[in-house]
Write a protein that holds these residues in place. Structure first.
Motif, PDB file in Angstrom:
ATOM      1  N   SER A 168       3.360   5.789 -10.011  1.00  0.00           N
ATOM      2  CA  SER A 168       2.459   6.804  -9.468  1.00  0.00           C
ATOM      3  C   SER A 168       1.330   7.028 -10.450  1.00  0.00           C
ATOM      4  N   GLY A 169       0.102   7.062  -9.940  1.00  0.00           N
ATOM      5  CA  GLY A 169      -1.051   7.360 -10.768  1.00  0.00           C
ATOM      6  C   GLY A 169      -1.401   8.836 -10.666  1.00  0.00           C
ATOM      7  N   ASN A 170      -1.741   9.435 -11.786  1.00  0.00           N
ATOM      8  CA  ASN A 170      -2.148  10.836 -11.851  1.00  0.00           C
ATOM      9  C   ASN A 170      -3.586  10.911 -12.341  1.00  0.00           C
ATOM     10  N   ILE A 171      -4.416  11.709 -11.672  1.00  0.00           N
ATOM     11  CA  ILE A 171      -5.796  11.913 -12.115  1.00  0.00           C
ATOM     12  C   ILE A 171      -6.122  13.399 -12.006  1.00  0.00           C
ATOM     13  N   SER A 172      -6.698  13.953 -13.075  1.00  0.00           N
ATOM     14  CA  SER A 172      -7.265  15.296 -12.992  1.00  0.00           C
ATOM     15  C   SER A 172      -8.606  15.292 -13.695  1.00  0.00           C
ATOM     16  N   GLY A 173      -9.442  16.265 -13.372  1.00  0.00           N
ATOM     17  CA  GLY A 173     -10.764  16.313 -13.983  1.00  0.00           C
ATOM     18  C   GLY A 173     -11.647  17.324 -13.297  1.00  0.00           C
ATOM     19  N   TYR A 174     -12.946  17.083 -13.383  1.00  0.00           N
ATOM     20  CA  TYR A 174     -13.941  18.092 -13.007  1.00  0.00           C
ATOM     21  C   TYR A 174     -14.894  17.565 -11.934  1.00  0.00           C
ATOM     22  N   PRO A 175     -14.448  17.573 -10.657  1.00  0.00           N
ATOM     23  CA  PRO A 175     -15.281  17.056  -9.568  1.00  0.00           C
ATOM     24  C   PRO A 175     -16.436  17.995  -9.239  1.00  0.00           C
ATOM     25  N   GLY A 176     -17.589  17.399  -8.944  1.00  0.00           N
ATOM     26  CA  GLY A 176     -18.781  18.186  -8.656  1.00  0.00           C
ATOM     27  C   GLY A 176     -18.828  18.798  -7.279  1.00  0.00           C
ATOM     28  N   ASP A 177     -17.882  18.424  -6.383  1.00  0.00           N
ATOM     29  CA  ASP A 177     -17.898  19.010  -5.044  1.00  0.00           C
ATOM     30  C   ASP A 177     -17.069  20.291  -4.961  1.00  0.00           C
ATOM     31  N   LYS A 178     -16.495  20.706  -6.073  1.00  0.00           N
ATOM     32  CA  LYS A 178     -15.722  21.946  -6.134  1.00  0.00           C
ATOM     33  C   LYS A 178     -16.503  22.978  -6.943  1.00  0.00           C
ATOM     34  N   PRO A 179     -16.049  24.244  -6.972  1.00  0.00           N
ATOM     35  CA  PRO A 179     -16.769  25.252  -7.763  1.00  0.00           C
ATOM     36  C   PRO A 179     -16.999  24.794  -9.199  1.00  0.00           C
ATOM     37  N   VAL A 180     -18.149  25.143  -9.739  1.00  0.00           N
ATOM     38  CA  VAL A 180     -18.601  24.613 -11.030  1.00  0.00           C
ATOM     39  C   VAL A 180     -17.545  24.796 -12.114  1.00  0.00           C
ATOM     40  N   GLY A 181     -17.214  23.677 -12.767  1.00  0.00           N
ATOM     41  CA  GLY A 181     -16.326  23.718 -13.916  1.00  0.00           C
ATOM     42  C   GLY A 181     -14.870  23.939 -13.614  1.00  0.00           C
ATOM     43  N   THR A 182     -14.449  23.786 -12.351  1.00  0.00           N
ATOM     44  CA  THR A 182     -13.032  23.947 -12.031  1.00  0.00           C
ATOM     45  C   THR A 182     -12.324  22.598 -12.110  1.00  0.00           C
ATOM     46  N   HIS A 183     -11.021  22.666 -12.386  1.00  0.00           N
ATOM     47  CA  HIS A 183     -10.212  21.496 -12.712  1.00  0.00           C
ATOM     48  C   HIS A 183      -9.292  21.187 -11.524  1.00  0.00           C
ATOM     49  N   TRP A 184      -9.281  19.908 -11.086  1.00  0.00           N
ATOM     50  CA  TRP A 184      -8.527  19.517  -9.900  1.00  0.00           C
ATOM     51  C   TRP A 184      -7.693  18.283 -10.176  1.00  0.00           C
ATOM     52  N   TYR A 185      -6.554  18.192  -9.465  1.00  0.00           N
ATOM     53  CA  TYR A 185      -5.558  17.145  -9.704  1.00  0.00           C
ATOM     54  C   TYR A 185      -5.130  16.505  -8.384  1.00  0.00           C
ATOM     55  N   ASP A 186      -4.826  15.189  -8.465  1.00  0.00           N
ATOM     56  CA  ASP A 186      -4.228  14.498  -7.323  1.00  0.00           C
ATOM     57  C   ASP A 186      -3.386  13.337  -7.845  1.00  0.00           C
ATOM     58  N   THR A 187      -2.473  12.876  -7.018  1.00  0.00           N
ATOM     59  CA  THR A 187      -1.592  11.773  -7.399  1.00  0.00           C
ATOM     60  C   THR A 187      -1.274  10.921  -6.179  1.00  0.00           C
ATOM     61  N   ARG A 188      -1.028   9.651  -6.422  1.00  0.00           N
ATOM     62  CA  ARG A 188      -0.634   8.730  -5.366  1.00  0.00           C
ATOM     63  C   ARG A 188      -0.259   7.402  -6.017  1.00  0.00           C
TER      64      ARG A 188
END
Length: 310
Positions: free
Chosen positions: A225-245
């Motif tokens: 399983s790959g895990n990625i988190s970071g700071y996507p520009g389509d979400k509120p400024v400077g918020t941290h988001w995670y997904d896995t698959r």
């Protein structure tokens, strides 16, 4: 700013090492200063539902004031908005917001505010591999083929904000003018070599901790399983988001996955759980209509990361 700080190491040799067996060479991950570590599930992904854990103790917080103009993904600088927009969510958006960003492993990922040579500003993501070194995408530190006079080349500076949660900076921030990449990217703009590093003038990584990284054969990556988190520009400024698959496919120099990302996450770690530690095996860099992708950590990439973290 002195250009000799921005050393591009020599291009990697042909990727001909034997990937049918594991190269059991790993840098040990670190948890940094005491705090709460996010638990893992039995299948090697992060437990992220609920977000009731408290912030880590004894952190020097800082409140960040965003620029007055909206910021765009650093990928747009090199590839244009149309290409950068391919970094996308496929189907339902499975991403989950991380709010306990002061804890490990979330604090290993940093929000990056990038100032290019022409003083334009952009966003990206990077992750610690040691006390003073973060890994990111090559196009985060070196802009290619922008078509804008004075923009191409090494970026001017970068504000590194570990574990950022909107305006909350649990570990403050540090500014870097010292970057690394390889000639396959800086000279040729070849996406197979799209990775780099940010060298900071402090030991902030000793407080946040860092990820390990390793080289695995195809079969091992395809079963993980790959895990990625970071700071996507389509979400509120400077918020941290995670997904896995799971991993969709691999080749000698790239890893492909249907893990949801968006512009601004260029440079995020694509990591797995190994022996209860978190180890990156790719650097997220690109999107596509079916899968997103990252630069695979092969033995030459591994060697460069080790040299840059020394």
């Amino acid at each position: 700013m002195t250009r000799d700080l921005h050393t591009a190491v020599s291009n990697q040799p042909g990727e001909k090492e034997d990937l049918t067996k594991e190269l059991a060479i790993f840098q040990e991950p670190s948890e940094g200063e005491p705090g709460v570590e996010n638990p893992l599930t039995t299948d090697g992904v992060e437990k992220v539902a609920g977000y009731v854990r408290s912030h880590a103790e004894s952190v020097q917080t800082e409140v960040w004031t965003p620029p007055s103009v909206p910021l765009h993904d650093i990928g747009e600088a090199s590839f244009g908005a149309a290409v950068a927009a391919l970094e996308t969510v496929h189907g339902p958006d499975d991403r989950v917001q991380i709010t306990d960003t002061a804890n490990y492993p979330w604090r290993v990922q940093s929000s990056l505010l990038i100032t290019a040579a022409d003083n334009s500003q952009w966003i990206g993501t990077g992750w610690f591999i040691g006390p003073h070194t973060l890994v990111t995408a090559g196009h985060v530190v070196y802009i290619k083929n922008s078509g804008v006079p004075g923009r191409d080349g090494w970026v001017k500076s970068m504000q590194v904000m570990p574990g950022r949660n909107a305006g909350f900076l649990p570990y403050g921030s540090v500014t870097s003018t010292n970057f690394r990449s390889v000639k396959g990217w800086t000279d040729s703009g070849d996406e197979n070599y799209d990775y780099g590093a940010v060298i900071i003038p402090t030991q902030l990584g000793s407080r946040t901790g860092w990820f390990g990284f390793g080289v695995w054969p195809d079969a091992d990556l395809l079963s993980t399983s790959g895990n990625i988190s970071g700071y996507p520009g389509d979400k509120p400024v400077g918020t941290h988001w995670y997904d896995t698959r799971g991993i969709s496919s691999v080749n000698a120099m790239k890893v492909y996955y249907d893990i949801d990302t968006a512009g601004g996450q260029s440079g995020s770690a694509v990591y797995r759980v190994h022996n209860e530690g978190r180890y990156a095996f790719a650097v997220h860099a690109y999107g596509g209509p079916i899968t997103n992708s990252g630069t695979r950590i092969t033995r030459p990439v591994y060697d460069n990361l080790m040299a840059w973290s020394a």
